[in-house]
Design an enzyme around this catalytic site. Structure first.
Site, PDB file in Angstrom:
ATOM      1  N   GLN A   1       0.799  -1.218   0.000  1.00 49.51           N
ATOM      2  CA  GLN A   1       0.000   0.000   0.000  1.00 49.51           C
ATOM      3  C   GLN A   1       0.833   1.269   0.000  1.00 49.51           C
ATOM      4  OE1 GLN A   1      -2.625  -1.667   3.407  1.00 49.51           O
ATOM      5  NE2 GLN A   1      -3.984  -0.350   2.261  1.00 49.51           N
TER       6      GLN A   1
ATOM      7  N   ARG B   1       4.718  -0.019  12.883  1.00 45.49           N
ATOM      8  CA  ARG B   1       4.406  -1.335  12.323  1.00 45.49           C
ATOM      9  C   ARG B   1       4.395  -1.244  10.797  1.00 45.49           C
ATOM     10  NH1 ARG B   1      -1.105  -4.079  11.201  1.00 45.49           N
ATOM     11  NH2 ARG B   1      -0.406  -6.146  10.615  1.00 45.49           N
TER      12      ARG B   1
ATOM     13  N   ASN C   1      -1.105 -10.878   8.556  1.00 41.10           N
ATOM     14  CA  ASN C   1      -2.089  -9.844   8.797  1.00 41.10           C
ATOM     15  C   ASN C   1      -3.451 -10.299   8.268  1.00 41.10           C
ATOM     16  OD1 ASN C   1      -2.830  -6.888   9.387  1.00 41.10           O
ATOM     17  ND2 ASN C   1      -3.598  -7.199   7.300  1.00 41.10           N
ATOM     18  N   GLU C   2      -4.419 -10.407   9.158  1.00 40.38           N
ATOM     19  CA  GLU C   2      -5.806 -10.686   8.781  1.00 40.38           C
ATOM     20  C   GLU C   2      -5.949 -11.852   7.811  1.00 40.38           C
ATOM     21  OE1 GLU C   2      -7.476  -7.036   7.302  1.00 40.38           O
ATOM     22  OE2 GLU C   2      -7.388  -6.054   9.235  1.00 40.38           O
TER      23      GLU C   2
ATOM     24  N   GLU D   1      -4.046  -2.405  14.390  1.00 38.94           N
ATOM     25  CA  GLU D   1      -4.659  -1.487  13.414  1.00 38.94           C
ATOM     26  C   GLU D   1      -5.993  -0.993  13.927  1.00 38.94           C
ATOM     27  OE1 GLU D   1      -5.381  -2.768   9.346  1.00 38.94           O
ATOM     28  OE2 GLU D   1      -3.349  -3.598   9.246  1.00 38.94           O
TER      29      GLU D   1
ATOM     30  N   TRP E   1      -4.236   3.094  12.025  1.00 37.23           N
ATOM     31  CA  TRP E   1      -4.212   2.903  10.583  1.00 37.23           C
ATOM     32  C   TRP E   1      -4.733   4.187   9.953  1.00 37.23           C
ATOM     33  CZ3 TRP E   1      -1.997  -0.754   7.654  1.00 37.23           C
ATOM     34  CH2 TRP E   1      -2.224  -0.647   6.271  1.00 37.23           C
TER      35      TRP E   1
ATOM     36  N   GLU F   1      -5.410   1.994  -1.164  1.00 38.34           N
ATOM     37  CA  GLU F   1      -6.336   1.194  -0.360  1.00 38.34           C
ATOM     38  C   GLU F   1      -6.874   0.014  -1.183  1.00 38.34           C
ATOM     39  OE1 GLU F   1      -7.110   0.863   2.754  1.00 38.34           O
ATOM     40  OE2 GLU F   1      -8.975  -0.246   2.532  1.00 38.34           O
ATOM     41  N   TRP F   2      -5.967  -0.875  -1.618  1.00 35.11           N
ATOM     42  CA  TRP F   2      -6.354  -2.109  -2.293  1.00 35.11           C
ATOM     43  C   TRP F   2      -7.348  -1.843  -3.435  1.00 35.11           C
ATOM     44  CZ3 TRP F   2      -2.631  -5.079  -0.606  1.00 35.11           C
ATOM     45  CH2 TRP F   2      -2.210  -4.985   0.709  1.00 35.11           C
TER      46      TRP F   2
END
Ligand code: GBH
Length: 504
Positions: free
Chosen positions: A26, A83, A175-176, A387, A442, A449-450
């Site tokens: 990102q 992070r 992550n997630e 986040e 975050w 943003e993806w």
């Protein structure tokens, strides 16, 4: 109460970690610089129709080029920690266990870490924030092949621990994992874009693949933690864990027992799916097995033993709250949430929170507090909030060349209020005995943003994406965060004996 209320003064320990979180795909840009290999997001973002504004992440915020300036900014804000994630394909361009390591890629992260440490900032490093090397996807379907993928991930992790673990004491494997698999293999709106739903790029079988990929993530995570604990921890003395995403789910009708159970079930489908195996029973939640049957893989006894206890902390990403209603029909093959429906208002007409610029995301500090308690009560593991943040309406049209904004930071009041509320919830949970050790907002700057491209500004710095240099402008929430944490942690001067910040 808000974070800044007097009763919250000095509620947090001096070694509480606070700062911002980012992700390689990102922010870095430089998608093929200095030998970097292609990631699934590099490829996915070039396919017409996948990204809302037609953008790619080829440049992003150019953090790869400007990391020194960014660290300087972070230092000025007074953060204790930062992070970020490593791009696997920057370090091992083809990804595999027998493929060569790209020293230049590793060198970038080594320099970033040195720069942070030199400025007194503790690095929190995520190994995987969704950017699988494309070569592994091409070779064997990436995470769909648990055995081959796990060996490749283990080798990648080993390379990172060996090269960076002398300085990195906080590791996050994934992550997630739930978002990666549901968005990438069910909805198909994230890379690698597999979905049985009509109109997606790559068919796939979204009745089973999301659960297979989730299983691969859990097992490869656990193998990696074992490697860290057995081969590196003794000398490097760090901690390692996983970060899970979870919204809070509240019953649509709090007086209807079916809705109450449905809200609990929603939490188990979203969070328990990964957290129960790692921090709880060691297996998937019973309500998932009941509805999904053999669509959900089974842990072998060896896997179960490996996965259970495989995280030193609970890494928590959370943004919002939904109201949940019971639904009679069981899960169908495209349904990964079980028999529930989600709603923006409850039975009494109360909204789930103030609207941001992002459809799914509304501000609800009370839900965040309730979720902190739910996680703590169920898993009793120290929580690192890794986040939490929000977008705000109108920021897209800001014009930073306005002299007014050059003189004073951009006034993002909605985001400042969000932080007051959510960090106030952190303080409240700590007062209630929940063990919380970090808060990462975050995010540091507006970024890519993806699938939403550059249309969702989550940053505490505004970026002029049209400028070659991706110029950063401060928003007031950045300095407000510093003020809030100064209040919560308390000044370390005074008696002259204040506890020094722990290096870990
Ligand atoms: C996090 O995911 C990510 O870790 C981070 O990279 C990201 O930038 C940040 O949040 C902000 O989005 O489009 O209605 O189908 C948060 C969890 C899961 C929230 C997927 C959005 C898609 C909702 N995300 N979800 S929708």
């Amino acid at each position: 109460p808000d974070a800044s209320s007097p009763e919250n003064a000095s509620i947090l320990c001096p070694d509480f970690h606070w700062g911002f979180a980012t992700a390689a795909a990102q922010v870095e840009g430089a998608w093929d610089a200095d030998g970097k290999g292609e990631s699934i997001w590099d490829k996915f973002s070039r396919i017409q129709g996948n990204i809302i504004d037609g953008s790619t992440n080829a440049d992003a915020t150019r953090a790869y080029d400007f990391y020194r300036g960014d660290v300087h900014l972070l230092k000025r804000l007074g953060v204790s920690s930062h992070r970020f994630s490593l791009a696997w394909s920057r370090i091992i361009p083809l990804g595999g266990k027998d493929d060569p390591v790209n020293e230049a890629g590793l060198g970038y992260y080594s320099n970033l870490i040195d720069e942070l440490l030199h400025n007194g900032i503790t690095p929190f490093v995520t190994l995987f924030h969704w950017d699988t090397p494309q070569a592994l996807e091409d070779r064997y379907g990436g995470m769909l092949d648990q055995d081959r993928y796990t060996q490749d991930f283990e080798r990648y992790a080993r390379v990172c621990f060996a090269a960076l673990g002398d300085r990195v004491k906080h590791w996050i494997t994934y992550n997630e994992p739930g978002v990666y698999t549901l968005a990438g293999y069910a909805a198909g709106v994230h890379a690698p874009g597999r979905s049985s739903l009509p109109g997606r790029n790559d068919p796939g079988d979204s009745s089973t693949e999301p659960f297979i990929v989730a299983h691969t993530e859990l097992v490869s995570h656990a193998h990696t933690v074992k490697i860290y604990r057995e081969e590196f921890k003794v000398t490097q003395k760090g901690v390692i864990g996983i970060t899970l995403h979870g919204n809070y789910s509240a019953p649509w009708d709090k007086d209807d027992p079916k809705d109450v159970v449905a809200a609990e079930r929603a939490l188990q489908f979203e969070i328990g799916w990964f957290a129960d195996p790692v921090y709880g029973s060691g297996d998937y939640p019973a309500c998932m097995r009941e509805q999904l049957g053999d669509r959900l893989p089974h842990f072998t006894p060896e896997e179960k033993a490996l996965v259970r206890g495989s995280s030193d902390f609970y890494g928590m990403n959370s943004y919002t709250t939904f109201f949940v209603r019971h639904r009679e029909e069981p899960a169908d093959i495209n349904d990964h949430k079980g028999n529930i429906t989600t709603h923006d208002t409850n039975k009494a007409g109360v909204s789930r929170g103030a609207e941001s610029a992002t459809t799914w995301l509304r501000s609800n500090p009370a839900g965040f507090l309730a979720l902190l308690h739910w996680i703590w009560d169920r898993y009793r593991t120290p929580i690192y909030i890794t986040e939490n943040g929000i977008t705000a309406k109108g920021e897209d049209t800001w014009d930073p060349t306005d002299a007014h904004w050059l003189a004073i930071p951009l006034d993002d009041t909605f985001r400042q209020d969000f932080f007051e509320g959510y960090i106030g919830a952190v303080a409240e949970a700590v007062r209630n005995g929940v063990d919380i050790r970090s808060y990462f907002a975050w995010t540091f700057t507006d970024n890519w943003e993806w699938a939403a491209g550059f249309t969702n500004r989550f940053g505490s710095h505004w970026i002029d994406f049209n400028s070659r240099e991706k110029t950063r402008y401060s928003k007031k929430s950045a300095t407000e965060l510093g003020r809030i944490f100064e209040h919560l942690i308390g000044k370390k001067n005074g008696d002259g004996a204040g506890s020094p910040k722990s290096p870990v």
